[in-house]
Design a protein around this motif. Structure first.
Motif, PDB file in Angstrom:
ATOM      1  N   VAL A  96     -76.861 -87.535 -57.274  1.00  0.00           N
ATOM      2  CA  VAL A  96     -76.284 -88.880 -57.355  1.00  0.00           C
ATOM      3  C   VAL A  96     -77.104 -89.854 -56.519  1.00  0.00           C
ATOM      4  O   VAL A  96     -77.389 -90.974 -56.934  1.00  0.00           O
ATOM      5  CB  VAL A  96     -74.816 -88.866 -56.881  1.00  0.00           C
ATOM      6  CG1 VAL A  96     -74.232 -90.260 -56.961  1.00  0.00           C
ATOM      7  CG2 VAL A  96     -74.006 -87.895 -57.706  1.00  0.00           C
ATOM      8  N   ILE A  97     -77.508 -89.389 -55.341  1.00  0.00           N
ATOM      9  CA  ILE A  97     -78.321 -90.255 -54.486  1.00  0.00           C
ATOM     10  C   ILE A  97     -79.672 -90.513 -55.139  1.00  0.00           C
ATOM     11  O   ILE A  97     -80.226 -91.610 -55.048  1.00  0.00           O
ATOM     12  CB  ILE A  97     -78.460 -89.621 -53.084  1.00  0.00           C
ATOM     13  CG1 ILE A  97     -77.077 -89.641 -52.426  1.00  0.00           C
ATOM     14  CG2 ILE A  97     -79.464 -90.367 -52.237  1.00  0.00           C
ATOM     15  CD1 ILE A  97     -77.012 -89.035 -51.073  1.00  0.00           C
TER      16      ILE A  97
ATOM     17  N   ILE B 289     -82.522 -96.485 -59.928  1.00  0.00           N
ATOM     18  CA  ILE B 289     -82.074 -97.710 -60.590  1.00  0.00           C
ATOM     19  C   ILE B 289     -83.087 -98.822 -60.356  1.00  0.00           C
ATOM     20  O   ILE B 289     -83.498 -99.072 -59.223  1.00  0.00           O
ATOM     21  CB  ILE B 289     -80.683 -98.120 -60.063  1.00  0.00           C
ATOM     22  CG1 ILE B 289     -79.640 -97.091 -60.505  1.00  0.00           C
ATOM     23  CG2 ILE B 289     -80.301 -99.509 -60.542  1.00  0.00           C
ATOM     24  CD1 ILE B 289     -78.270 -97.348 -59.965  1.00  0.00           C
TER      25      ILE B 289
ATOM     26  N   SER C 226     -69.641 -91.659 -44.928  1.00  0.00           N
ATOM     27  CA  SER C 226     -70.873 -92.427 -45.093  1.00  0.00           C
ATOM     28  C   SER C 226     -71.675 -91.913 -46.282  1.00  0.00           C
ATOM     29  O   SER C 226     -72.266 -92.685 -47.048  1.00  0.00           O
ATOM     30  CB  SER C 226     -71.669 -92.337 -43.794  1.00  0.00           C
ATOM     31  OG  SER C 226     -73.015 -92.498 -44.042  1.00  0.00           O
ATOM     32  N   THR C 227     -71.671 -90.582 -46.452  1.00  0.00           N
ATOM     33  CA  THR C 227     -72.369 -90.007 -47.607  1.00  0.00           C
ATOM     34  C   THR C 227     -71.725 -90.473 -48.907  1.00  0.00           C
ATOM     35  O   THR C 227     -72.409 -90.788 -49.885  1.00  0.00           O
ATOM     36  CB  THR C 227     -72.338 -88.469 -47.530  1.00  0.00           C
ATOM     37  OG1 THR C 227     -72.880 -88.071 -46.283  1.00  0.00           O
ATOM     38  CG2 THR C 227     -73.131 -87.850 -48.654  1.00  0.00           C
TER      39      THR C 227
ATOM     40  N   VAL D 127     -74.120 -83.880 -54.520  1.00  0.00           N
ATOM     41  CA  VAL D 127     -74.364 -85.227 -53.988  1.00  0.00           C
ATOM     42  C   VAL D 127     -75.816 -85.659 -54.141  1.00  0.00           C
ATOM     43  O   VAL D 127     -76.103 -86.807 -54.479  1.00  0.00           O
ATOM     44  CB  VAL D 127     -73.940 -85.294 -52.493  1.00  0.00           C
ATOM     45  CG1 VAL D 127     -74.352 -86.617 -51.888  1.00  0.00           C
ATOM     46  CG2 VAL D 127     -72.440 -85.098 -52.374  1.00  0.00           C
TER      47      VAL D 127
ATOM     48  N   LEU E 126     -72.098 -92.946 -53.253  1.00  0.00           N
ATOM     49  CA  LEU E 126     -71.467 -92.592 -54.523  1.00  0.00           C
ATOM     50  C   LEU E 126     -70.513 -93.675 -54.987  1.00  0.00           C
ATOM     51  O   LEU E 126     -70.470 -94.042 -56.158  1.00  0.00           O
ATOM     52  CB  LEU E 126     -70.709 -91.268 -54.373  1.00  0.00           C
ATOM     53  CG  LEU E 126     -71.523 -90.002 -54.524  1.00  0.00           C
ATOM     54  CD1 LEU E 126     -72.287 -89.686 -53.278  1.00  0.00           C
ATOM     55  CD2 LEU E 126     -70.620 -88.860 -54.870  1.00  0.00           C
TER      56      LEU E 126
ATOM     57  N   THR F 174     -75.986 -89.923 -43.766  1.00  0.00           N
ATOM     58  CA  THR F 174     -75.987 -89.147 -45.007  1.00  0.00           C
ATOM     59  C   THR F 174     -76.926 -87.952 -44.871  1.00  0.00           C
ATOM     60  O   THR F 174     -76.589 -86.822 -45.243  1.00  0.00           O
ATOM     61  CB  THR F 174     -76.439 -90.028 -46.187  1.00  0.00           C
ATOM     62  OG1 THR F 174     -75.537 -91.119 -46.318  1.00  0.00           O
ATOM     63  CG2 THR F 174     -76.446 -89.242 -47.489  1.00  0.00           C
TER      64      THR F 174
ATOM     65  N   LEU G 179     -72.355 -96.644 -56.263  1.00  0.00           N
ATOM     66  CA  LEU G 179     -72.893 -96.365 -57.592  1.00  0.00           C
ATOM     67  C   LEU G 179     -71.793 -96.520 -58.645  1.00  0.00           C
ATOM     68  O   LEU G 179     -71.993 -97.125 -59.699  1.00  0.00           O
ATOM     69  CB  LEU G 179     -73.467 -94.948 -57.629  1.00  0.00           C
ATOM     70  CG  LEU G 179     -74.206 -94.580 -58.900  1.00  0.00           C
ATOM     71  CD1 LEU G 179     -75.446 -95.436 -59.050  1.00  0.00           C
ATOM     72  CD2 LEU G 179     -74.588 -93.101 -58.901  1.00  0.00           C
TER      73      LEU G 179
ATOM     74  N   VAL H 188     -80.104 -90.723 -58.316  1.00  0.00           N
ATOM     75  CA  VAL H 188     -79.842 -91.728 -59.351  1.00  0.00           C
ATOM     76  C   VAL H 188     -79.904 -93.124 -58.740  1.00  0.00           C
ATOM     77  O   VAL H 188     -80.520 -94.045 -59.275  1.00  0.00           O
ATOM     78  CB  VAL H 188     -78.467 -91.490 -60.013  1.00  0.00           C
ATOM     79  CG1 VAL H 188     -78.081 -92.681 -60.882  1.00  0.00           C
ATOM     80  CG2 VAL H 188     -78.490 -90.232 -60.844  1.00  0.00           C
ATOM     81  N   LEU H 189     -79.295 -93.239 -57.560  1.00  0.00           N
ATOM     82  CA  LEU H 189     -79.299 -94.514 -56.844  1.00  0.00           C
ATOM     83  C   LEU H 189     -80.737 -94.988 -56.616  1.00  0.00           C
ATOM     84  O   LEU H 189     -81.038 -96.181 -56.682  1.00  0.00           O
ATOM     85  CB  LEU H 189     -78.583 -94.318 -55.500  1.00  0.00           C
ATOM     86  CG  LEU H 189     -77.670 -95.413 -54.961  1.00  0.00           C
ATOM     87  CD1 LEU H 189     -76.739 -95.924 -56.022  1.00  0.00           C
ATOM     88  CD2 LEU H 189     -76.879 -94.884 -53.768  1.00  0.00           C
TER      89      LEU H 189
ATOM     90  N   ILE I 142     -78.583-101.032 -49.572  1.00  0.00           N
ATOM     91  CA  ILE I 142     -78.066 -99.963 -50.442  1.00  0.00           C
ATOM     92  C   ILE I 142     -79.206 -99.310 -51.218  1.00  0.00           C
ATOM     93  O   ILE I 142     -79.297 -98.097 -51.349  1.00  0.00           O
ATOM     94  CB  ILE I 142     -77.010-100.527 -51.411  1.00  0.00           C
ATOM     95  CG1 ILE I 142     -75.778-100.972 -50.616  1.00  0.00           C
ATOM     96  CG2 ILE I 142     -76.631 -99.506 -52.473  1.00  0.00           C
ATOM     97  CD1 ILE I 142     -74.804-101.797 -51.412  1.00  0.00           C
TER      98      ILE I 142
END
Lengths: 311, 272, 308
Positions: free
Chosen positions: A128-129, A135, C44-45, A125, C49, A109, C52, A131-132, A173
């Protein structure tokens, strides 16, 4: 045409209050110093409580036994025995699974975002990452327990309801954003000129990435892995919920097993009263946990400082 | 013209002992300054006079900026500075242990190379000085703001937008705002460290005109890399080279008949 | 050497090292690999997403049905249809009332001391290293510190004050580091201008440095609070009970918070099926709170952003 305002007189008047002003000026640094020392007191508090109670624990249990025994039965009335090995094996195994997920995905990534992605993709992107990363871990624990484990059991019937695999994957994750963002930072700090030098020789982007960017950023990337491992070792809620509480010295990831962190939760929320050996064992385990993570964090800090000096 | 509207509280000229010369505001005696091991100012001796513009010129790295920052002890914000000798401001040594640096800086205003307004409204920028010195009365503050902005010849341009952020002004306006900010605490001396180096020619001209007006009421010490500027606005000029004062005299003399070869070389553009 | 060989058009006796035909053939393969790998990296990126999305779908499909006004305002109960999370919500709010002010005072104070007062030297780097290391200490260890010091030694018990102080120490490094960065970003010419007016150090900090860095500091505080809101492990360690507790009304009361409620309902979902949905519903509430806080942080950042 204007009323005269004698600012100088006003200032002089204020200067008479100078004692107060200077008093404040002298007091403030001491106050701030006191506030800053709280962080040191915190460290002192952590280290001293862990050391003291661990010391009490090793009056009851031999230190050699603690590291060589294979049986962990802290609450057994008949024959309690203490060993950190089952907890260590659980911690190492789950962290291993986590890193097997986090390192490949996190690193690729980072490569994609730093070397390939257009500005727009990156802009879309990255949040969003993030946000991950924001959490709460309890949500990941819920996810592992109520969703990932049942899903995995469809494919692996031997999988127990609590096991090492599912929390390992979910923890991985959780750690992806950490590895990805730190590795990306490291790659971004590789000077553009180095990439251009290789591109001008006819290298493809992949070759530039593999032979120029990654070697140049390697210490930062490794630091991100190490921090990821440290994070995995210290993570509590996912494993408490999804990996169970069997203190087995096993390397079978389909089995239920307990990590050091989950053990601390079990004992603190359980019936071990203060003063019992089981209660003290908590601190010995916490001390080991503290020690391992500290070493890893310091190591990561050391190597990433080193690479910063390189340019 | 705008200086007329300044209050009568301008520095009252002292009865000078010497009737030919104006009284000395700043007197530097045997000043030496080191940054660590680097000897940046060497044995400086300079008397500076009331209600004059004193220009300090010299090639970059000659110590002129360091010197002007020493005059209000701002140089000490840099770590590892050591100083020997003395600077007398109004007959008091500013390096004296009991000398309060805040008081010095209240009496001596400074204008910096780059305009540096605070990220506040125009009004709050001007009122900052008076406020920190304990003036809270809104009416008085209003008067001070107007007076200072008039004094810096910028009142007409900003009077309708006093509550707007100072960053909305142009570079030249910002610099005059910074001058107004200094005027608001009615200083005795204005130190200017290359105040026009970041400005376009038109704004530069405006600031220069302002300096000429301000001279009536203030003693001004200005560092400049622009020799024409020094010639245009100053009464006295000091030429610095490698941390030393090579020559210090009336500006007319420095620019027509300098006594030192190095001054002549610099002025005629042979180096620097 | 290679360059020479490539450029020589004339048939010379010089040996050619680069065979252009071969190079081009290999080039096709190299470009193909490059493209394939590019899509692999992209996939992979996207993994993050997709996960999520899965996570959100799972939680919302599970919990949305349980979300109702009653669920938000009812007290805890063993009967799923009567249970609500008002106790956990109140507890979370109470906790923030301790964590917010305590971390703000400690964090901003520490940052000002480090950036403005402390001489850059051994002591400075000692505190700095200490803060970096504290940031990496597992949260469960902070829980043990809280258990030993606040719960037992100070005798606070598993109360709001004990939980709040523990949590404040845990998130302190976030506030310190963010405040330091914000303070460092204030250009030195603003400080100089203030000193040049005769302002004292503290006047300069209070009137110039802090107002100019407030956006960054507040962003850090909000980040710290959102970490504290979602953190569970330290509270488990200090012994927050799983039992139904009365709604807290003072800082010495026992309490529970949203993540604790999620924790207990999740592990008990093997006993009562509805608990899983109730945990999911509570997660939605928790995520909504976090989303709100982060939006506020973004708004603050944009609104206060100063041009220097």
């Amino acid at each position: 045409m204007q009323k005269t305002v004698s600012i100088k007189d006003l200032i002089r008047k204020d200067n008479n209050k100078n004692k107060l002003k200077m008093g404040v000026e002298k007091t403030v640094p001491f106050l701030l110093f006191a506030l800053a020392s709280i962080s040191i007191l915190t460290t002192v508090g952590i280290v001293s409580t862990l050391l003291y109670e661990t010391f009490l624990f090793f009056r009851d249990v031999s230190i050699i036994e603690f590291f060589t025994n294979t049986e962990m039965k802290p609450l057994s009335r008949v024959e309690p025995s203490f060993s950190i090995l089952p907890l260590l094996s659980g911690t190492v195994l789950i962290s291993l699974v986590a890193m097997l997920v986090a390192i490949p995905i996190g690193l690729t990534t980072a490569i994609y975002l730093s070397e390939y992605a257009s500005v727009n993709v990156r802009k879309a992107v990255k949040p969003v990452i993030e946000v991950l990363a924001g959490i709460p871990t309890i949500v990941y624990g819920f996810f592992a327990f109520t969703f990932v484990t049942p899903l995995l059991r469809e494919f692996i019937p031997a999988l127990q309801a609590t096991n090492a695999l599912s929390p390992g994957i979910v923890m991985g994750i959780m750690i992806i954003p950490l590895v990805a963002s730190l590795s990306e930072d490291a790659m971004n700090s590789v000077p553009k000129a180095m990439r251009e030098g290789a591109l001008a020789l006819g290298a493809t982007k992949l070759e530039v990435t593999m032979r120029v960017v990654i070697p140049a950023a390697i210490s930062g990337i490794i630091a991100s892995f190490v921090l990821g491992i440290s994070r995995a070792i210290g993570e509590t809620m996912i494993v408490t919920i999804a990996s169970g509480s069997s203190k087995n010295l096993t390397f079978d990831i389909t089995q239920s097993m307990q990590t050091m962190t989950a053990y601390i939760v079990e004992v603190t929320s359980g019936d071990a009263g203060a003063g019992t050996t089981a209660y003290y064992s908590l601190y010995a385990v916490a001390f080991a946990l503290f020690f391992f993570t500290l070493i890893m964090n310091m190591f990561a800090g050391y190597i990433s400082r080193k690479y910063r000096e390189a340019y | 013209m705008s200086s007329l509207s300044m209050s009568t509280e301008v520095p009252v000229k002292k009865e000078t002992k010497d009737h030919v010369n104006k009284s000395v505001v700043y007197d530097t005696k045997n000043l030496n300054l080191w940054y660590g091991d680097n000897h940046a100012l060497k044995n400086i001796n300079l008397p500076m006079h009331e209600n004059e513009v004193t220009a300090i010129i010299g090639p970059s790295g000659c110590g002129k900026s360091t010197y002007i920052k020493t005059l209000n002890r701002m140089v000490e914000l840099v770590q590892d500075v050591s100083i020997s000798g003395e600077i007398l401001y109004r007959d008091k040594n500013i390096f004296d242990k009991n000398y309060r640096v805040e008081e010095l800086r209240t009496r001596v205003g400074m204008v910096f190379q780059k305009p540096n307004p605070f990220p506040k409204s125009i009004f709050d920028n001007i009122a900052y000085g008076p406020r920190i010195h304990g003036i809270k009365d809104k009416k008085i503050l209003k008067e001070i703001v107007e007076k200072s902005l008039r004094g810096a010849a910028i009142w007409d341009e900003v009077k309708d937008r006093l509550q707007e952020n100072a960053y909305g002004l142009s570079g030249g306006q910002q610099q005059r705002l910074c001058i107004a900010r200094c005027l608001a605490i009615e200083p005795d001396v204005l130190l200017m460290d290359e105040p026009t180096s970041a400005l376009d020619p038109k704004s530069t001209l405006k600031v220069e005109e302002l300096i000429k007006e301000l001279k009536e009421n203030y003693s001004i010490i200005i560092v400049t890399h622009n020799m024409q500027q020094a010639a245009r606005i100053s009464d006295k000029t000091a030429f610095f080279l490698n941390g030393e004062v090579i020559e210090y005299d009336d500006t007319d003399i420095i620019f027509s008949t300098p006594s030192d070869k190095r001054t002549e070389d610099y002025i005629t553009g042979r180096f620097g | 050497m290679k360059e020479l060989a490539l450029n020589s058009n004339e048939k010379t006796t010089q040996k050619q090292y680069m065979n252009l035909a071969k190079v081009n053939r290999r080039m096709t393969a190299r470009l193909l690999i490059n493209n394939v790998v590019k899509y692999l990296f992209f996939a992979s990126t996207m993994f993050g997403l997709v996960i999520l999305a899965f996570l959100m779908y799972q939680i919302f499909s599970d919990g949305l049905g349980w979300l109702s006004m009653d669920f938000l305002t009812n007290r805890l109960s063993t009967l799923p249809e009567r249970a609500g999370i008002i106790g956990a919500i109140t507890g979370t709010v109470w906790l923030m009332f301790i964590v917010g002010p305590v971390t703000m005072v400690l964090g901003i104070g520490t940052a000002i001391y480090l950036e403005e007062y402390a001489k850059k030297g051994k002591f400075h780097s000692f505190i700095q290293t200490n803060i970096t290391n504290l940031a990496g200490v597992p949260s469960i260890v902070f829980g043990l510190l809280g258990l030993t010091i606040f719960v037992r030694m100070f005798g606070f018990g598993p109360s709001i004050i004990a939980g709040g102080l523990t949590m404040a120490l845990l998130v302190l490094p976030i506030v310190v580091v963010a405040s330091q960065e914000a303070i460092r970003a204030v250009p030195s010419y603003l400080r100089e201008a203030s000193y040049g007016m005769g302002a004292t150090k503290w006047q300069t900090i209070k009137n110039i440095v802090l107002p100019a860095s407030i956006a960054g500091i507040l962003t850090g505080v909000i980040l710290a609070l959102s970490r504290a809101i979602g953190e569970t492990a330290p509270l488990v360690a200090i012994g927050i009970p799983a039992l139904i507790v009365p709604i807290p009304s003072s800082i010495t009361d026992n309490f529970t918070v949203l993540p604790m409620q999620i924790y207990y309902w999740t592990i008990d979902s093997v006993l009562v099926d509805e608990y899983a949905s109730m945990a999911a519903a509570t997660i939605i509430v928790l995520l909504a709170v976090l989303f709100l806080m982060n939006s506020v942080a973004i708004i603050i950042r944009n609104k206060f952003q100063k041009r220097y």
